[in-house]
Design a protein around this motif. Structure first.
Motif, short mmCIF file in Angstrom:
data_model
loop_
_atom_site.label_atom_id
_atom_site.label_comp_id
_atom_site.label_asym_id
_atom_site.label_seq_id
_atom_site.Cartn_x
_atom_site.Cartn_y
_atom_site.Cartn_z
N VAL A 1 58.73 -9.42 48.62
CA VAL A 1 57.29 -9.34 48.34
C VAL A 1 56.87 -7.98 48.88
N ILE A 2 56.51 -7.09 47.97
CA ILE A 2 56.32 -5.68 48.33
C ILE A 2 54.83 -5.35 48.37
N ILE A 3 54.41 -4.82 49.50
CA ILE A 3 53.01 -4.42 49.62
C ILE A 3 52.85 -2.99 49.14
N ASP A 4 51.62 -2.50 49.15
CA ASP A 4 51.30 -1.25 48.45
C ASP A 4 52.16 -0.06 48.86
N ASP A 5 52.49 0.04 50.15
CA ASP A 5 53.23 1.22 50.58
C ASP A 5 54.74 1.09 50.36
N GLY A 6 55.16 0.03 49.68
CA GLY A 6 56.58 -0.13 49.38
C GLY A 6 57.33 -0.93 50.43
N ALA A 7 56.64 -1.33 51.48
CA ALA A 7 57.29 -2.13 52.53
C ALA A 7 57.22 -3.61 52.18
N ASP A 8 57.98 -4.42 52.90
CA ASP A 8 57.95 -5.86 52.68
C ASP A 8 56.75 -6.47 53.37
N ALA A 9 56.11 -7.39 52.68
CA ALA A 9 55.03 -8.15 53.32
C ALA A 9 55.63 -8.98 54.44
N PRO A 10 54.92 -9.10 55.57
CA PRO A 10 55.42 -9.98 56.62
C PRO A 10 55.48 -11.42 56.11
N ALA A 11 56.42 -12.20 56.65
CA ALA A 11 56.59 -13.59 56.19
C ALA A 11 55.61 -14.47 56.92
N ASP A 12 54.33 -14.27 56.61
CA ASP A 12 53.27 -14.99 57.32
C ASP A 12 52.51 -15.96 56.41
N GLY A 13 52.91 -16.02 55.15
CA GLY A 13 52.23 -16.93 54.24
C GLY A 13 50.82 -16.49 53.89
N LEU A 14 50.46 -15.27 54.31
CA LEU A 14 49.09 -14.79 54.12
C LEU A 14 49.02 -13.45 53.40
N THR A 15 49.88 -12.53 53.82
CA THR A 15 49.83 -11.17 53.28
C THR A 15 50.36 -11.17 51.85
N THR A 16 49.56 -10.69 50.93
CA THR A 16 50.01 -10.70 49.54
C THR A 16 50.68 -9.38 49.17
N GLY A 17 51.62 -9.47 48.27
CA GLY A 17 52.31 -8.30 47.75
C GLY A 17 52.90 -8.66 46.40
N GLN A 18 53.55 -7.69 45.79
CA GLN A 18 54.10 -7.99 44.47
C GLN A 18 55.52 -8.52 44.60
N ILE A 19 55.80 -9.58 43.88
CA ILE A 19 57.15 -10.17 43.90
C ILE A 19 58.09 -9.25 43.14
N ALA A 20 59.22 -8.92 43.78
CA ALA A 20 60.16 -7.95 43.20
C ALA A 20 61.57 -8.50 43.27
N LEU A 21 62.34 -8.21 42.22
CA LEU A 21 63.70 -8.74 42.08
C LEU A 21 64.65 -7.63 41.66
N ARG A 22 65.92 -7.78 41.99
CA ARG A 22 66.94 -6.92 41.42
C ARG A 22 68.27 -7.67 41.49
N GLY A 23 69.31 -7.10 40.90
CA GLY A 23 70.62 -7.73 40.99
C GLY A 23 71.16 -8.17 39.65
N ASN A 24 72.18 -8.99 39.70
CA ASN A 24 72.96 -9.29 38.51
C ASN A 24 72.22 -10.09 37.44
N ASN A 25 71.13 -10.75 37.83
CA ASN A 25 70.38 -11.46 36.79
C ASN A 25 69.06 -10.75 36.46
N VAL A 26 69.11 -9.43 36.49
CA VAL A 26 67.99 -8.61 36.02
C VAL A 26 68.45 -7.88 34.76
N MET A 27 67.52 -7.69 33.85
CA MET A 27 67.81 -7.03 32.57
C MET A 27 68.37 -5.63 32.75
N LEU A 28 69.03 -5.13 31.71
CA LEU A 28 69.44 -3.73 31.67
C LEU A 28 68.23 -2.82 31.56
#
Lengths: 535, 535
Positions: free
Chosen positions: A362-389
């Protein structure tokens, strides 16, 4: 590794090249059908109405269809426009084996959209069901160089009879397997490129998380054109389970098939679950049915109802760009002790990366990870073998979607302290109606095209049946007139019917001081009083 | 593909190299622990006596242990000699993350055999449990350049405290992951080279076939040094299930753990199943326990008894060379209607390739496939992603084992019409006693080394507890004498205790007209009257 350790280097440099093939086979989901035919060949693979195919028969049909297609596709993609029949399943094996990518077209699209996809993907062949004859004629009439059509029925069976058994396996397991079109934030659908390796691994994850086995019976309530059916054409076959086809989502028929065939697994959006759960035919099943749902969180009411009927619901989350469900609300045994309401709240979370996925961020505006506090919102981001070309012919869109190598889903969420992600909002302007994506901008462009319209904003509004539906807020030109019905008809003439606004409001649009339309003002008004709201 | 189709070529040539990393992560089984820590970090990963580690703790310990090991291993393999404790699990992650292969040594071996393995693998570090202090001292005393030892307890914990968190991931997913020594047909154990990709895929297949989930509790009845525990250190973690350690296979303790921790899964040879099923503590379990067994077919009696107790047994088949179970007797739902005796016969078959394996072959003498008639015997052959890279420092043995790119298991079987393989005989001279491989030739060489022995033949004879055990047929030199006890003691001084013959017969050996010893004559006599016999 330090120097001087060549003999036992972690890189198997010591193994002669010619011996490396002993321990290597390119990953491709088509291999699951080879296995099923070799190991469960005499068992029923497909039930489709009165038709039955064993795994040996399905294997043979797909190999011959591949040969037939290879003779006519000239190295260009093969598109299919079919309901959930055996043809949809056969295409997921036969088209890759014919050496080209599969384009499974959403059957709910309008002719203009179908034409766009056929042209954009450069498809040379379109396999279509007779129920779509009119749609196909309309779509092909719009193209300068329409693809060759193969009509399901005599045409299609002739191609199978005539084809030489063929099974092209790409040397590179990251070769292009399929192109799945999705409505994103822009007006034109984007072609999401799937690779063999990703589909293979995603299928194994689906087997692992849903417990598919040779005793399983999978009912095709999820459209096969959605992310290649979340990779279940391959997963069900990997487990050597039985596919039960369902050309139309009709509750009475679903209940008939569930009871007649002892269905153990099915997938679908919460809308489909509601149709099943509240059908007149609904009643408790004797064997547990495992249901995977996605597109929107299942409501506490539907979870309760499904549990009463003997259906065990798992909530998944993903996008076309991630081969379908990249995340799963992985159920923890300790949650069995929670009260029903808390359980439902847990199950409504999108969860964690599936077993072959990289850890979700969960990536916040500056590119860092949102703390795992259940409150701070960020964009959900994925990568790896089940991501499109990437997006076909759209490198820029691919780069924009993954600015730092992490694919941005466009969805806003929080990371809970236990590592589970929960959606809070969508940053992309996408409306998800009954599991189907609708890009607001696409509907806005269609409406703006009407001569009476000055400007327009389209947002999602709540809907009991579909979860959400599009609503249009329209300002007309000075002196011009248009009725609600006229606007709706105008959209329907251009886009799939489900994309047309369910409500049209003629009004001035709220704006910021710099003149930007404030959609959130419209949304806040439309969603006031709704308990759960992912917008 | 024909020319002129570059843009949509199945090979994703159109995707810029820098974007390819979005959809690619090298396959390594260590990634399953990254996932479990991120997604189930606060849940119990390991129960080991009174100790408990959550997935976060296990992850952190392994990363720090990797750093500690990296500082001392000088780029050479790390060996471990431990019972089934948390150390064995930690090694399966920490050693690869430290950048070198893992050598998990069979704890039942004799000092000379341990020394051979340490020397042959070029191990620089040996992590060992204090229960093996004497064995280690004896083994290391035989080496000119013994590895550095890390004694479990203070030494080991200090390394973890002191280590910098480290997790080396090989760029090449086919890099060397571990070296597992096996007794084959020759006297010296061979070092089977595992690769990351194979272990990753095999672990996913194990999850799929045994139904592991976050609610599962896996009891470690199978030695972790056997084919890296059939890849279950990775499979159980991939499912985020709980590992329950078992340093010694003691039935009373097994029953205690099964009941206290709600065990749902365990693996072991039929011998282990017998110990469990016929223990005084045995009694029906409330939650089904899924048992995977291999090494020998489970008998109808044990299957019946296990079923009464609530254990569901699946029969698997594989070798060290195939990451453990490459084949599974995949249960078909239609077999549920068969009578108990027929079910047992079905279950005793070795079955079909697992879901990530290539189709199994039964190869007759001329290299062709045996017809699927259930009668024609041939050698069982495997290849694909769950086959070893080869034997360490023994290219010739690798070539001999896979003369045409198909690994010959050395086992003789038939292909049934339904695609299931059943073993009939072993062509390699291997005795499988309680799940452990014993090479006849290795025992023969040890006995031939005795000054009184002229010649010797070692075969398997039936044994109620161990399935089979070695028996020696010995001809003494003219005028020489030796007792049965003397011969047994002589073998024990050189080899692991379980390899010593359980019976020594002084006799002339049967021969062919050309003077070759006819072991089959000895076997026929020894096995007369036995119902089931895979020899």
């Amino acid at each position: 590794m330090t120097d001087g350790a060549v003999a036992v280097s972690p890189h198997p440099a010591g193994v002669p090249t010619d011996l490396m093939s002993l321990s290597y086979e390119p990953l491709t989901p088509t291999s699951f059908l080879d296995r099923a035919a070799a190991t469960h060949g005499d068992r029923v693979a497909v039930v489709d109405g009165e038709q039955r195919f064993t795994y040996t028969e399905l294997h043979e049909r797909c190999r011959k269809l591949a040969g037939g297609l290879a003779a006519i596709h000239a190295g260009r993609p093969v598109a299919v426009l079919v309901p959930n029949t055996h043809v949809g399943l056969e295409a997921t094996y036969a088209v890759p084996w014919s050496g080209v990518p599969l384009v499974a077209v959403n059957t709910r699209l309008a002719a203009g959209e179908v034409a766009y996809i056929l042209e954009h993907s450069n498809a040379s062949v379109l396999v279509h069901d007779p129920v779509f004859d009119d749609l196909v004629a309309d779509a092909l009439g719009r193209l300068e160089a329409p693809p060759q059509t193969v009509r399901v029925g005599d045409d299609y069976e002739r191609l199978i009879t005539w084809g030489e058994p063929t099974a092209v396996i790409p040397d590179d397991e990251r070769a292009l397997l399929s192109i799945n079109y999705t409505s994103g934030t822009t007006g034109s659908p984007k072609g999401v490129m799937y690779h063999h390796r990703g589909a293979y691994l995603q299928a194994l994850a689906m087997v692992g998380h849903t417990g598919l086995s040779p005793s399983s019976v999978h009912l095709w309530t999820l459209p096969m054109f959605h992310c290649n059916g979340w990779c279940f054409p391959w997963a069900v076959t990997a487990a050597a389970a039985t596919h039960v086809c369902l050309p139309k989502v009709e509750p009475a028929r679903i209940w008939e098939l569930v009871r007649d065939h002892g269905v153990t697994h099915l997938n679908g959006a919460p809308t489909v679950l509601s149709m099943i759960a509240y059908a007149p035919e609904a009643g408790p099943v004797t064997t547990k049915v495992r249901v995977a749902t996605g597109g929107a969180p299942p409501s506490p009411a539907i979870l309760r109802r499904m549990a009463e009927l003997g259906f065990e619901v798992t909530h998944l989350y993903g996008l076309t760009e991630t081969f379908g469900p990249a995340m799963i609300c992985d159920w923890r045994p300790e949650w069995n002790d929670l009260d029903g309401g808390t359980q439902a709240r847990m199950k409504a979370r999108q969860g964690v990366g599936n077993m072959i996925a990289q850890a979700v961020r969960v990536i916040i505006d500056d590119g860092a990870d949102a703390p795992a506090d259940g409150l701070t919102t960020g964009q959900i981001a994925l990568r790896g073998n089940n991501v499109m070309l990437g997006y076909l012919h759209d490198e820029q869109a691919t780069r924009d979607a993954a600015p730092d190598g992490w694919f941005r889903t466009g969805d806003i969420g929080v990371m809970h302290p236990d590592g589970y992600v929960e959606l809070r909002d969508r940053s992309k302007d996408v409306i998800i109606s009954g599991g189907e994506n609708i890009a607001s901008v696409e509907v806005e462009q269609a409406i703006a095209d009407h001569p009476a319209v000055l400007e327009v904003a389209v947002i999602a509004i709540p809907d009991e049946r579909w979860g959400e539906v599009p609503a249009a807020y329209v300002t007309l030109r000075d002196g011009a007139t248009a009725s609600e019905e006229e606007i709706v008809e105008h959209v329907r003439s251009r886009l799939a019917r489900f994309k047309a606004p369910k409500r049209v409001v003629f009004t001035d649009l709220p704006r910021t001081s710099t003149g930007k339309i404030q959609k959130f003002v419209l949304r806040d008004a439309a969603w006031a009083g709704q308990e759960r709201r992912i917008r």
